[in-house]
Design a protein around this motif. Structure first.
Motif, PDB file in Angstrom:
ATOM      1  N   UNK A 181       1.341  18.125  -1.281  1.00  0.00           N
ATOM      2  CA  UNK A 181       0.610  17.583  -0.135  1.00  0.00           C
ATOM      3  C   UNK A 181       0.106  16.203  -0.519  1.00  0.00           C
ATOM      4  N   UNK A 182       0.848  15.187  -0.126  1.00  0.00           N
ATOM      5  CA  UNK A 182       0.555  13.831  -0.563  1.00  0.00           C
ATOM      6  C   UNK A 182       0.075  12.994   0.607  1.00  0.00           C
ATOM      7  N   UNK A 183       0.238  11.705   0.492  1.00  0.00           N
ATOM      8  CA  UNK A 183      -0.255  10.834   1.541  1.00  0.00           C
ATOM      9  C   UNK A 183       0.740  10.761   2.677  1.00  0.00           C
ATOM     10  N   UNK A 184       0.214  10.600   3.856  1.00  0.00           N
ATOM     11  CA  UNK A 184       1.032  10.367   4.995  1.00  0.00           C
ATOM     12  C   UNK A 184       0.816   8.932   5.413  1.00  0.00           C
ATOM     13  N   UNK A 185       1.483   8.564   6.494  1.00  0.00           N
ATOM     14  CA  UNK A 185       1.307   7.184   6.944  1.00  0.00           C
ATOM     15  C   UNK A 185      -0.114   6.913   7.365  1.00  0.00           C
ATOM     16  N   UNK A 186      -0.854   7.940   7.677  1.00  0.00           N
ATOM     17  CA  UNK A 186      -2.225   7.699   8.122  1.00  0.00           C
ATOM     18  C   UNK A 186      -3.253   8.057   7.070  1.00  0.00           C
ATOM     19  N   UNK A 187      -2.809   8.648   5.974  1.00  0.00           N
ATOM     20  CA  UNK A 187      -3.829   9.049   4.995  1.00  0.00           C
ATOM     21  C   UNK A 187      -4.400   7.805   4.395  1.00  0.00           C
ATOM     22  N   UNK A 226       0.816  -1.208   0.000  1.00  0.00           N
ATOM     23  CA  UNK A 226       0.000   0.000   0.000  1.00  0.00           C
ATOM     24  C   UNK A 226       0.851   1.259   0.000  1.00  0.00           C
ATOM     25  N   UNK A 227       2.104   1.173   0.495  1.00  0.00           N
ATOM     26  CA  UNK A 227       2.972   2.347   0.538  1.00  0.00           C
ATOM     27  C   UNK A 227       4.083   2.325  -0.499  1.00  0.00           C
ATOM     28  N   UNK A 228       4.337   1.197  -1.119  1.00  0.00           N
ATOM     29  CA  UNK A 228       5.367   1.125  -2.153  1.00  0.00           C
ATOM     30  C   UNK A 228       4.785   1.369  -3.543  1.00  0.00           C
ATOM     31  N   UNK A 229       3.607   0.828  -3.808  1.00  0.00           N
ATOM     32  CA  UNK A 229       3.014   0.939  -5.142  1.00  0.00           C
ATOM     33  C   UNK A 229       2.554   2.342  -5.526  1.00  0.00           C
ATOM     34  N   UNK A 230       2.225   3.253  -4.576  1.00  0.00           N
ATOM     35  CA  UNK A 230       1.825   4.597  -5.013  1.00  0.00           C
ATOM     36  C   UNK A 230       2.866   5.317  -5.864  1.00  0.00           C
ATOM     37  N   UNK A 231       4.138   4.982  -5.697  1.00  0.00           N
ATOM     38  CA  UNK A 231       5.147   5.609  -6.548  1.00  0.00           C
ATOM     39  C   UNK A 231       4.903   5.237  -8.014  1.00  0.00           C
ATOM     40  N   UNK A 254      -7.084  -5.188  -2.172  1.00  0.00           N
ATOM     41  CA  UNK A 254      -7.357  -3.943  -1.460  1.00  0.00           C
ATOM     42  C   UNK A 254      -6.107  -3.068  -1.383  1.00  0.00           C
ATOM     43  N   UNK A 255      -4.950  -3.660  -1.141  1.00  0.00           N
ATOM     44  CA  UNK A 255      -3.717  -2.873  -1.059  1.00  0.00           C
ATOM     45  C   UNK A 255      -3.396  -2.223  -2.398  1.00  0.00           C
ATOM     46  N   UNK A 256      -3.667  -2.926  -3.499  1.00  0.00           N
ATOM     47  CA  UNK A 256      -3.440  -2.356  -4.837  1.00  0.00           C
ATOM     48  C   UNK A 256      -4.413  -1.197  -5.083  1.00  0.00           C
ATOM     49  N   UNK A 257      -5.681  -1.387  -4.738  1.00  0.00           N
ATOM     50  CA  UNK A 257      -6.659  -0.319  -4.913  1.00  0.00           C
ATOM     51  C   UNK A 257      -6.306   0.910  -4.101  1.00  0.00           C
ATOM     52  N   UNK A 258      -5.862   0.709  -2.860  1.00  0.00           N
ATOM     53  CA  UNK A 258      -5.460   1.838  -2.019  1.00  0.00           C
ATOM     54  C   UNK A 258      -4.278   2.569  -2.626  1.00  0.00           C
ATOM     55  N   UNK A 259      -3.325   1.819  -3.186  1.00  0.00           N
ATOM     56  CA  UNK A 259      -2.142   2.432  -3.800  1.00  0.00           C
ATOM     57  C   UNK A 259      -2.508   3.244  -5.043  1.00  0.00           C
ATOM     58  N   UNK A 286       7.939  10.989  -2.547  1.00  0.00           N
ATOM     59  CA  UNK A 286       8.219   9.602  -2.894  1.00  0.00           C
ATOM     60  C   UNK A 286       9.287   9.009  -1.984  1.00  0.00           C
ATOM     61  N   UNK A 287      10.305   9.812  -1.631  1.00  0.00           N
ATOM     62  CA  UNK A 287      11.362   9.310  -0.757  1.00  0.00           C
ATOM     63  C   UNK A 287      10.842   9.049   0.649  1.00  0.00           C
ATOM     64  N   UNK A 288       9.940   9.906   1.132  1.00  0.00           N
ATOM     65  CA  UNK A 288       9.351   9.640   2.442  1.00  0.00           C
ATOM     66  C   UNK A 288       8.475   8.397   2.394  1.00  0.00           C
ATOM     67  N   UNK A 289       7.719   8.263   1.317  1.00  0.00           N
ATOM     68  CA  UNK A 289       6.893   7.074   1.125  1.00  0.00           C
ATOM     69  C   UNK A 289       7.758   5.817   1.115  1.00  0.00           C
ATOM     70  N   UNK A 290       8.906   5.899   0.435  1.00  0.00           N
ATOM     71  CA  UNK A 290       9.813   4.761   0.360  1.00  0.00           C
ATOM     72  C   UNK A 290      10.299   4.360   1.751  1.00  0.00           C
ATOM     73  N   UNK A 291      10.589   5.334   2.600  1.00  0.00           N
ATOM     74  CA  UNK A 291      11.056   5.014   3.948  1.00  0.00           C
ATOM     75  C   UNK A 291       9.967   4.394   4.801  1.00  0.00           C
ATOM     76  N   UNK A 292       8.718   4.774   4.568  1.00  0.00           N
ATOM     77  CA  UNK A 292       7.612   4.096   5.248  1.00  0.00           C
ATOM     78  C   UNK A 292       7.527   2.651   4.798  1.00  0.00           C
ATOM     79  N   UNK A 293       7.679   2.431   3.485  1.00  0.00           N
ATOM     80  CA  UNK A 293       7.675   1.062   2.965  1.00  0.00           C
ATOM     81  C   UNK A 293       8.841   0.267   3.531  1.00  0.00           C
ATOM     82  N   UNK A 294       9.991   0.930   3.743  1.00  0.00           N
ATOM     83  CA  UNK A 294      11.147   0.250   4.332  1.00  0.00           C
ATOM     84  C   UNK A 294      10.814  -0.262   5.732  1.00  0.00           C
ATOM     85  N   UNK A 295      10.099   0.550   6.517  1.00  0.00           N
ATOM     86  CA  UNK A 295       9.717   0.122   7.867  1.00  0.00           C
ATOM     87  C   UNK A 295       8.854  -1.140   7.808  1.00  0.00           C
ATOM     88  N   UNK A 296       7.917  -1.180   6.855  1.00  0.00           N
ATOM     89  CA  UNK A 296       7.092  -2.381   6.705  1.00  0.00           C
ATOM     90  C   UNK A 296       7.918  -3.557   6.195  1.00  0.00           C
TER      91      UNK A 296
END
Length: 622
Positions: A616-622, A136-141, A196-201, A521-531
């Motif tokens: 203004x993009x997605x955050x970890x909670x968006x 859900x956090x890697x595919x949005x890129x 669902x994860x693909x749709x969210x992305x 995108x780089x912040x999103x990538x770091x969230x994906x790294x945590x997962x």
């Protein structure tokens, strides 16, 4: 973090197109907004405030169009349906059907048992939850690039909503009593989770910039209110107002997990999965209503591919050993390539390479954020497994994580209207790096709180160090109230406020304005790294290792907090000097550093119209 920060959160869809020389000349109606081009502010226009008016007149937001509120409702429906499902994954996969339950997954009333379905254990449950969120956090890129380069935002949102619908229907089927009893519910369930994860992305990276595309106030204008007061209608204030509504509805949607958690415990999975489907149903109608009423930009191209090509050339010519050394990025500049006599095709200019370099430097702070995220919730799904060991007295174990978002909602106004103004009044400089350091330290303390709580749960559980492994048919809980978990969840949520907002302020104020998609995108990538870290550690996110699953990251977070401060404390001094020596203040709160351009983030490359609102993009909670 819980599920944003999705509240603060922003992480992105794509990389911004670089300029007219590569994309072709735009028509006058397709020019970037004036606030992205300071030269326009130097021209005269009707209602332009004078320097004296800019200093003295009160600033007010412009009127929000009806479609802006409708897009906020779209976001609410999507996030409510998403967060109605997401907290339930661990219990559904981990725990078996409760003995003596109603057959739909709900445990017997009055017991300490937890709702369950598949009974595949903690290792599999952790792998599913972490891979779901990682996608859900890697595919949005990828989908952000697709929207910019091929489809446009609205079209991809519609496709994402269609994919979402398929996922919710499959998930309701997975709550059928016959499938649960036969053990065959796993097929529709796993399909639904990953669909669902693909749709969210597909949905995530496009909805907030689409919302900002509807804002037509792009320069400050002096207007007279009905009361006779002359004020400045300010585009920054307008952006702040619409995003406040946006994130408010995100958080309200996030609390739908409370309703589904109680449904799984007292009724069963069929109702827990039906509620998100019902919340989803207005989405197609809302999109149909909006289609002819929206301001839509056609696909304007994306430079995501060029960024990867630049990285490839730098690695190929310089090798990994030259990362961070002087001249590493110069290897991808067309002038350097030509001087070396190489025949490498380049679709960018030297300035674009310099923009990429500055962006990676500006976002170096993001590398420290995976440890904050891990300490916020524990490694992988460890916090969920800890909750199954504690006394609930009728409270669903997966409802407690809502204290993460609740703490953010409660503390945001305290910081914005209490602490920060008070510090400014006493001329106490509490810079962005100091705030991020505070947040990292708080998240480490939250991680330590989880570790202490888990240690006591192991000691007092009838099952000892196997308390989360469905010991004694789910009846072997420790005599410790689950409400104690609200403390580390709340501490972790508050830490997000100190980390995410100033981090974006630093990155946006220093990265070139045409690179804001890359920042996100780089912040999103770091969230994906945590997962990804949580997924890689699935084999140890289980009994009897849970105490160290919390304690290890807490120790690492404490060490990295100190390292972070000494690496980046110079930024506080630079930002403070800039704010003191200029007529304007480079604020790291609000949106001025997001929508504005300053001497640190100027670039000759301009974003294309579709990319103008990607800040203004997605955050970890968006």
């Amino acid at each position: 973090m819980g599920q944003n920060s999705e509240d603060l959160e922003r992480a992105s869809d794509s990389i911004l197109p670089s300029g007219d020389e590569k994309l072709g000349k735009s028509s006058p109606g397709d020019e970037p907004p004036p606030y992205l081009n300071p030269s326009i502010m130097e021209e005269d226009y009707e209602g332009k405030p004078t320097e004296e008016e800019l200093k003295t007149l009160r600033r007010v937001p412009g009127k929000l169009p009806v479609v802006a509120y409708a897009i906020c409702i779209v976001e609410f429906c999507e996030r409510a349906s998403y967060y109605g499902v997401q907290p339930l994954i661990a219990n559904y996969v981990n725990r078996p059907l409760p003995e003596g339950g109603n057959g739909y997954g709900a445990p017997p009333v009055g017991t300490q048992q937890t709702a369950g379905a598949l009974g595949l254990g903690t290792v599999t449950a952790n792998a599913v939850t972490q891979s779901f969120s990682m996608l859900a956090y890697a595919l949005p890129m990828l989908f952000g690039w697709l929207a910019d380069a091929k489809t446009g935002r609205f079209a991809l949102i519609c496709w994402g909503v269609g994919v979402f619908g398929v996922a919710h229907v499959l998930m309701v089927a997975a709550g059928a009593k016959d499938l649960l009893a036969a053990g065959t519910a796993k097929v529709p369930y796993f399909l639904s989770v990953y669909i669902l994860s693909v749709g969210a992305a597909m949905f995530k990276p496009n909805v907030s910039p689409l919302l900002l595309d509807q804002m037509t106030t792009t320069v400050p204008v002096v207007i007279t209110l009905d009361s006779g007061e002359r004020v400045i209608q300010d585009p920054e204030s307008t952006t702040e107002r619409v995003m406040l509504w946006f994130y408010l509805l995100i958080n309200i949607g996030g609390f739908m997990g409370v309703a589904t958690s109680y449904s799984e415990k007292y009724v069963g999975w069929w109702l827990a999965f039906l509620i998100p489907l019902l919340l989803y149903l207005p989405l197609p109608l809302l999109l149909w209503f909006l289609y002819k009423r929206l301001i839509l930009h056609p696909p304007g191209g994306s430079d995501l591919g060029n960024v990867f090509k630049i990285l490839g050339i730098c690695f190929r010519r310089g090798g990994i050993a030259r990362i961070g050394r002087h001249g590493f990025w110069d290897l991808a500049k067309p002038s350097n390539i030509a001087a070396a006599g190489l025949s490498i095709k380049t679709d960018w200019n030297d300035q674009f390479v310099e923009d990429v370099r500055r962006t990676f430097q500006a976002t170096g702070i993001f590398c420290f954020f995976p440890i904050q995220y891990i300490n916020d919730n524990g490694l992988g799904s460890a916090a969920s497994f800890l909750s199954t060991m504690l006394t609930t007295n009728g409270v669903p174990n997966d409802v407690i994580n809502n204290f993460n978002s609740l703490s953010i909602i409660a503390m945001a106004p305290v910081l914005n209207y209490g602490l920060y103004p008070l510090l400014r009044r006493f001329n106490i400089h509490y810079g962005p790096v100091a705030r991020i350091t505070t947040g990292l330290a708080m998240s480490s303390l939250g991680g330590a709180g989880y570790a202490i709580l888990n240690s006591y749960a192991y000691k007092q559980s009838p099952c000892g160090e196997y308390g989360s492994s469905n010991c004694l048919d789910g009846l072997g809980v420790a005599p410790i109230s689950i409400w104690w978990m609200a403390i580390p969840f709340a501490v972790g949520g508050i830490s997000e406020l100190f980390v995410n907002v100033p981090a974006y302020g630093i990155a946006y104020s220093r990265a070139p304005v045409n690179m804001r998609g890359l920042v996100s995108a780089l912040n999103l990538f770091n969230t994906a790294v945590a997962y990804a870290i949580g997924l890689a550690c699935s084999s140890v996110v289980t009994d009897p290792y849970l105490t160290w699953d919390f304690g290890g990251p807490a120790i690492a977070g404490g060490v990295l907090t100190v390292i972070f401060y000494f690496l980046f404390r110079h930024i506080d001094e630079e930002e403070f000097a800039l704010s003191k020596n200029k007529d304007y203040h480079l604020k790291l709160e609000g949106t001025v550093s997001v929508v504005g351009e300053n001497e640190l983030n100027k670039s000759t490359n301009r974003p294309a119209p579709i990319a103008a609102n990607e800040e203004v993009m997605i955050s970890q909670k968006q």
